[in-house]
Write a protein that holds these residues in place. Structure first.
Motif: not given
Length: 254
Positions: A187-189, A217-218, A222-225, A250-251
């Motif tokens: 998706s976009k995010n 997120m902004v 980004a949040l990365v798993l 957190v990236d």
């Protein structure tokens, strides 16, 4: 923790010196032992830095922190990538897992979708059986797919590998290395990526897989798993052949 502090100091020094954010390319900067999908082969400098929580299983079973830095620079037909990662875990004041990796690769694009590359790799892992490994490879790569939502690259090369085991023995051998890297914009995010490398030598076959789920997120955050599996077919006795690393981080892309 000194290695983590050093990595973070370098990363934030680079952030302070950089004025232009290139978040669209932040997910395409990592090298995993010879595999990288350069996406749009953007010109100029870009990078990202991550800090997160890490869980490990295999030879050790504990948790702590990890830090990661990725940098890229493109100019004309040349594309250069550097990646470094530090994982450090302690249990009751004792170090139970410590892994340091660094990779550098340079590509020369002789067509928009075909390139030749040179790759250098270093890793140090106290709990993998193979305590220290360096390798040098060169070969050919091709971008098999590139759309607005998907990229897929593969490359194959040959070179040499040097390893030092935890039992203080050393070994070296010629190697053949194959790698592939796929990413999908869900998706976009949200995006997901999978990178796999196989490295064949006369005394050990090394396999590695990295799966990443990224949620922006902004614009630049980004949040990365991430889930990484490392396997060696030849390790000392009483050492796990397979180790896994799971990180929620957190990236920040720049």
């Amino acid at each position: 923790m000194n290695a983590i502090r050093t990595t973070l100091f370098i990363a934030f020094s680079l952030l302070a010196a950089t004025q232009t954010a290139l978040a669209d390319d932040a997910g395409k900067l990592d090298i995993m032992a010879g595999s990288q999908a350069p996406g749009k082969y953007s010109q100029g400098f870009a990078g990202h830095v991550s800090l997160g929580y890490t869980a490990t299983t295999g030879s050790s079973d504990t948790s702590n922190l990890g830090a990661k830095l990725g940098l890229s620079y493109g100019k004309g037909k040349w594309y250069h990538v550097f990646s470094a990662e530090e994982i450090h875990a302690t249990d009751s004041g004792n170090t139970t897992a410590q892994s340091t990796t660094a990779d550098a690769q340079s590509d020369y694009l002789f067509t928009p979708d075909n390139y030749v590359f040179g790759h250098l790799s270093y890793s140090h892992d106290q709990f993998s059986g193979v305590e220290r490994r360096t390798s040098e490879t060169a070969g050919y790569g091709r971008r098999l797919l590139h759309t607005d939502t998907q990229t897929w690259s593969a490359q194959i090369g040959a070179g040499a590998r040097q390893e030092r085991l935890q039992d203080n023995t050393s070994r070296s051998s010629p190697i053949v290395q194959a790698a592939t890297d796929y990413s999908l914009q869900i998706s976009k995010n949200t995006s997901i990526g999978e990178a796999i490398v196989a490295e064949w030598g006369t005394d050990n076959t090394r396999l590695q897989s990295a799966t990443n789920l990224k949620v922006t997120m902004v614009k630049n955050l980004a949040l990365v798993l991430s889930y990484v599996v490392k396997h060696n077919t030849s390790v000392p006795d009483d050492t796990a052949a397979t180790n896994t690393y799971t990180m929620v981080s957190v990236d920040y892309g720049f």
